[in-house]
Design an enzyme around this catalytic site. Structure first.
Site, short mmCIF file in Angstrom:
data_model
loop_
_atom_site.label_atom_id
_atom_site.label_comp_id
_atom_site.label_asym_id
_atom_site.label_seq_id
_atom_site.Cartn_x
_atom_site.Cartn_y
_atom_site.Cartn_z
N SER A 97 -111.89 -24.59 21.88
CA SER A 97 -110.76 -25.50 21.92
C SER A 97 -110.30 -26.29 23.45
O SER A 97 -110.97 -26.55 24.15
CB SER A 97 -109.61 -25.28 21.17
OG SER A 97 -108.72 -26.47 20.82
N ASP A 220 -113.75 -30.50 11.19
CA ASP A 220 -112.43 -29.95 11.97
C ASP A 220 -111.61 -30.93 11.84
O ASP A 220 -111.77 -32.06 12.48
CB ASP A 220 -113.23 -29.70 13.37
CG ASP A 220 -112.13 -29.08 14.30
OD1 ASP A 220 -110.97 -28.98 13.97
OD2 ASP A 220 -112.75 -28.79 15.42
N HIS A 248 -111.46 -25.09 12.69
CA HIS A 248 -111.44 -25.42 14.06
C HIS A 248 -112.02 -24.04 14.85
O HIS A 248 -111.73 -23.99 15.86
CB HIS A 248 -109.96 -25.78 14.45
CG HIS A 248 -109.66 -26.16 16.03
ND1 HIS A 248 -110.49 -27.36 16.52
CD2 HIS A 248 -109.02 -25.68 16.91
CE1 HIS A 248 -110.31 -27.33 17.76
NE2 HIS A 248 -109.27 -26.27 17.98
#
Lengths: 272, 303
Positions: A97, A220, A248
């Site tokens: 991320s 996601d 995610h």
């Protein structure tokens, strides 16, 4: 700061064996524990350097400086200092991320130490800027999010699950994954959220100088395929692997898929 | 659910909702809403049969995914979570949510309007921010000189401790300039205090501009300034002093020809150096410069 200081400050753990080292950079709201599903699949062939950003997990909390960590550059400093203290060369950074972008910032500063970048569900900018960019959120959504974090701060940071999970994942899995919540300091978590959700690093993408792999779940809610396509188009030397997965954190919900993607990419760049 | 139970739940002044897995077990679907959910929270009857996430705002869905659902699945319940319901017209309604997991993985929810709670919370956050900002301002004020914005004497003393220790470890020399404005009293007396203040302000800007970023520029007293220079030998300190004598000529404030007397000292690497000693030495050298006719620098000599 010497090597021992950095080891303690960032709670560094080194596991696995192999000539190639992977620096595993966790994302917002968690710590190195989020790699525990994928690490066993990689440690036979690679040396894994696990760490916590200052303010997360088992890091030395009193090293936290609100000014330094107000922007992602501060987190990139952690990576740079770890690479320098351990004198790492030829390293691949696996960043989840926001750490995908943090690793890009770090690679820009110390290009000679970095071999390649692997980003799991990254986003350079979370806001929509029609018609050219669809980050997925309006500014008001993100401000609401910060406010809700604040409103729930007594419980939220203690029970933060890194899973922005897919609804199609079996609940047994979800329950198992959420078994060890990532307990973080609420103020630090909120600052990290701010730095994550309100920064715009799209300008940095074209400056990429390292072979890069984007690993993205097809579904996601935080980073959409639009974002992945945008990054692929903007970044030189970049390939994308789309996982048939939801959520995610595919390295937690679908670790085998992520391990395979990492292995394929590393072998293409440098066969074992 | 029996008719009578439904009826009685509709009388409760709190939102009641049940969510269940859909037939594939893929999604959580709303299976029941009581009247409060419609009347007070503005959820359409048509929401029954739709995904649970749909009634929440986008930000709330992230909290739901990362916090609320894992918490319910893990602990069997959640208590007093603040979320926003998003009504059909896009309006957001803050609610306080409790939930409990049932035997068949169904979830029982209650939600109450939390408008006032939210306002109170906002007030609290505002107050916290205000206090934090005030504390920062006070901290800033406690280390700076009001007129010039330079660090004050207390802050110089504080920072000197750190710098002296660093220099000792690294075996670097430290230099110190004591700077005094020549004939400042006459300027004040003849031109007035406003002009005197203007001299001090402009001189401060000049000192900051000429000094390096690592130097500490301090208003030491009335018209006295100190520049503390880490990792600097006497040669470099004298060259800064020369630049100051030159550049101060360029300042034009009300026809005053401003000049400076500067005392310079540098730490002795072979000896123990105390900051107070350096101050004393620079001060002595500065008075020597005055005695020699002002508008000059004198380097402190240990002889």
């Amino acid at each position: 700061m010497n090597k021992q200081d950095i080891f303690e400050r960032n709670n560094i753990q080194i596991i696995g064996k192999g000539a190639q080292a992977l620096l595993m950079a966790h994302g917002f709201g968690c710590d190195q524990k989020m790699w525990r599903f994928v690490a066993p699949m990689l440690e036979h062939d690679y040396r894994l350097v696990l760490f916590d950003y200052v303010g997360s997990g088992g890091s030395r909390i009193n090293a936290y400086d609100a000014n330094r960590y107000a922007s992602l550059e501060g987190y990139a400093e952690d990576i740079i200092e770890i690479c320098e203290a351990l004198d790492l060369h030829n390293i691949s950074i696996v960043g989840h991320s926001v750490s995908g972008i943090i690793s890009l910032i770090a690679a820009h500063a110390i290009p000679q130490r970095i071999k390649s970048l692997i980003m799991v569900c990254p986003s350079p900018y979370f806001m929509n800027e029609p018609p050219d960019y669809a980050g997925g959120f309006e500014k008001a959504d993100l401000e609401d999010l910060i406010t809700l974090m604040d409103s729930n701060f007594i419980g939220w940071a203690n029970y933060l699950s890194p899973l922005v999970m897919g609804h199609n994942n079996p609940e047994e899995l979800v329950a198992e994954l959420s078994d060890s919540f990532c307990s973080t300091d609420p103020v630090i978590a909120k600052n990290f959220a701010r730095a994550t959700f309100f920064s715009d690093y799209r300008w940095l993408l074209p400056k990429n100088t390292h072979p890069t792999l984007l690993i993205q779940s097809r579904w996601d809610s935080l980073a959409s395929l639009d974002v992945t396509q945008y990054m692929q188009a903007q970044m030189p030397q970049t390939t994308t692997t789309i996982l048939e997965a939801e959520g995610h954190c595919p390295h937690m919900s679908h670790p085998a898929m992520v391990a395979d993607a990492i292995r394929d990419f590393l072998q293409q760049n440098d066969p074992l | 659910m029996s008719h009578s139970l439904k009826h009685s739940l509709d009388l409760f002044p709190i939102g009641c909702m049940i969510s269940v897995d859909d037939t594939q077990g893929n999604q959580r679907i709303i299976s029941y809403l009581n009247r409060y959910m419609h009347d007070e929270l503005g959820i359409a009857c048509a929401a029954v049969g739709k995904p649970l996430a749909d009634i929440f705002s986008k930000a709330s869905r992230i909290i739901l995914d990362t916090y609320v659902m894992p918490l319910i699945l893990h602990e069997g319940q959640c208590v007093e979570v603040m979320l926003d319901i998003e009504q059909a017209d896009g309006n957001k309604m803050p609610v306080s949510v409790n939930a409990r997991l049932g035997d068949k993985r169904e979830i029982y929810w209650t939600m109450a309007v939390a408008d006032r709670q939210k306002q109170l919370h906002h007030k609290l956050l505002e107050t916290r921010d205000l206090l934090e900002n005030k504390a920062k301002l006070l901290q800033q004020q406690s280390i700076t000189d009001d007129l010039t914005g330079l660090v004050n004497r207390r802050e110089l003393n504080r920072q000197s401790t750190v710098i002296m220790a660093q220099s000792k470890r690294a075996n670097w020399p430290i230099s110190l300039l004591m700077i005094d404005v020549d004939y400042f009293k006459q300027i004040n007396d003849s031109k007035g205090h406003d002009v005197g203040d203007e001299v001090l302000i402009q001189l401060s800007q000049l000192l900051l501009k000429q000094a390096r970023a690592s130097d500490i520029v301090c208003r030491f007293g009335g018209e006295e300034f100190v520049i503390l220079m880490p990792a600097t030998d006497s040669h470099a300190a004298q060259s800064l002093a020369r630049r100051l004598h030159e550049s101060v000529k360029m300042l034009k404030i009300s026809d005053i020809d401003l000049t400076l007397s500067i005392g310079i000292t540098t730490s002795d690497l072979t000896k123990q150096n105390l900051f107070s000693d350096l101050l004393k030495q620079a001060d002595e050298a500065m008075y020597e410069a005055k005695g020699q006719g002002r508008n000059r620098s004198v380097v402190f000599s240990r002889s």
